[in-house]
Design an enzyme around this catalytic site. Structure first.
Site, mmCIF file in Angstrom:
data_model
loop_
_atom_site.group_PDB
_atom_site.id
_atom_site.type_symbol
_atom_site.label_atom_id
_atom_site.label_comp_id
_atom_site.label_asym_id
_atom_site.label_seq_id
_atom_site.Cartn_x
_atom_site.Cartn_y
_atom_site.Cartn_z
ATOM 1 N N GLU A 43 48.163 -73.787 54.614
ATOM 2 C CA GLU A 43 48.968 -74.059 55.913
ATOM 3 C C GLU A 43 49.971 -75.254 56.052
ATOM 4 O O GLU A 43 49.492 -76.093 55.933
ATOM 5 C CB GLU A 43 48.028 -73.696 57.103
ATOM 6 C CG GLU A 43 48.403 -74.035 58.618
ATOM 7 C CD GLU A 43 47.543 -74.319 59.634
ATOM 8 O OE1 GLU A 43 47.791 -74.986 60.392
ATOM 9 O OE2 GLU A 43 46.560 -73.889 59.564
ATOM 10 N N ARG A 47 54.889 -80.218 61.942
ATOM 11 C CA ARG A 47 54.807 -81.344 62.384
ATOM 12 C C ARG A 47 55.809 -82.412 61.997
ATOM 13 O O ARG A 47 56.142 -83.671 62.408
ATOM 14 C CB ARG A 47 53.458 -81.998 62.298
ATOM 15 C CG ARG A 47 52.164 -81.123 62.854
ATOM 16 C CD ARG A 47 50.961 -81.841 62.764
ATOM 17 N NE ARG A 47 49.906 -80.909 63.318
ATOM 18 C CZ ARG A 47 48.498 -81.446 63.344
ATOM 19 N NH1 ARG A 47 48.133 -82.712 62.882
ATOM 20 N NH2 ARG A 47 47.716 -80.765 63.822
ATOM 21 N N THR A 70 50.873 -75.330 63.486
ATOM 22 C CA THR A 70 51.276 -76.299 64.580
ATOM 23 C C THR A 70 52.636 -75.430 65.123
ATOM 24 O O THR A 70 53.719 -76.105 65.569
ATOM 25 C CB THR A 70 51.670 -77.620 64.333
ATOM 26 O OG1 THR A 70 50.430 -78.013 63.294
ATOM 27 C CG2 THR A 70 51.529 -78.244 65.342
ATOM 28 N N LYS A 130 41.354 -69.462 66.021
ATOM 29 C CA LYS A 130 41.122 -70.969 65.349
ATOM 30 C C LYS A 130 40.339 -71.766 66.502
ATOM 31 O O LYS A 130 40.859 -71.832 67.669
ATOM 32 C CB LYS A 130 42.377 -71.629 65.162
ATOM 33 C CG LYS A 130 42.021 -73.127 64.612
ATOM 34 C CD LYS A 130 43.337 -73.728 64.027
ATOM 35 C CE LYS A 130 44.173 -74.083 65.050
ATOM 36 N NZ LYS A 130 45.365 -75.270 64.304
#
Length: 210
Positions: A43, A47, A70, A130
């Protein structure tokens, strides 16, 4: 409408390296190191300014199934999929992000921290979430408490998990996979420690194999 199943894309992988990659120059060697260590999925978090380019370069490697993490907005989800993401992970539950991922035909794993958030995700037709941030929330004890009243829900705990905890999480039948950043940190990438990334990944894969 439930949308694509995350398990179908993760392909049975039990370990999900979570990557924050400051420089696109590290994308190729990082993909090589992760694949050499036995990782099958990864993943790339949105960011950093170069996240899309990193995702595109790592996806071109061919040895890994890449997702985007994210992801906070539908527009980010669209950009991530265009860059090669085959699944999307979000730190929280957002109806618009979920809807966009369904429109794009990719699995989405939203983050939850409470039973209320989990109920919202289930009501939206999702069965995989998650647990984030897993360790600060109470770790395995919190996961067990959430899993008990929601049979059939699958969890991808992420946040504060390290090599010593991964096997315990995976031993819980409700856990689909475990996400973690300890295998390839920004510090590893800054000093070009690809052999160390390969070693840590191989160790994590070994710990995650029944």
């Amino acid at each position: 409408m439930t949308g694509p199943d995350p398990a179908s894309v993760l392909g049975g992988a039990r370990l999900l390296p979570v990557l924050t990659v400051p420089s696109t120059a590290t994308a190729g060697p990082l993909a090589d190191a992760l694949a050499a260590g036995g990782a099958r999925c990864a993943e790339v978090t949105f960011r950093t300014p170069g996240a899309e380019r990193v995702l595109k370069e790592m996806a071109a490697h061919g040895g890994l199934t890449l997702g985007a993490g994210t992801v906070l907005t539908p527009e980010q989800a669209e950009r991530a999929v265009a860059a090669g993401a085959r699944f999307v992970v979000s730190p929280g539950f957002d109806e618009e992000v979920v809807a966009k991922c369904r429109e794009l035909g990719v699995p989405v794993v939203p983050g939850i921290a409470t039973a209320t958030e989990l109920m919202r995700a289930l009501r939206a037709g999702l069965d995989t979430v998650k647990l984030f941030p897993a360790e600060p929330l109470g770790g395995l004890s919190t996961l067990r408490a959430l899993a008990a009243p929601f049979p059939g829900t699958r969890f991808v705990p992420t946040g504060g998990i390290d090599a010593d905890r991964v096997a315990a999480y995976l031993a819980h039948p409700a856990v689909l996979a475990v996400g973690g950043s300890w295998m390839a940190t920004p510090a590893h990438l800054a000093r070009g420690a690809y052999d160390e990334i390969r070693r840590l990944t191989a160790d994590a894969v070994d710990r995650s194999t029944p």
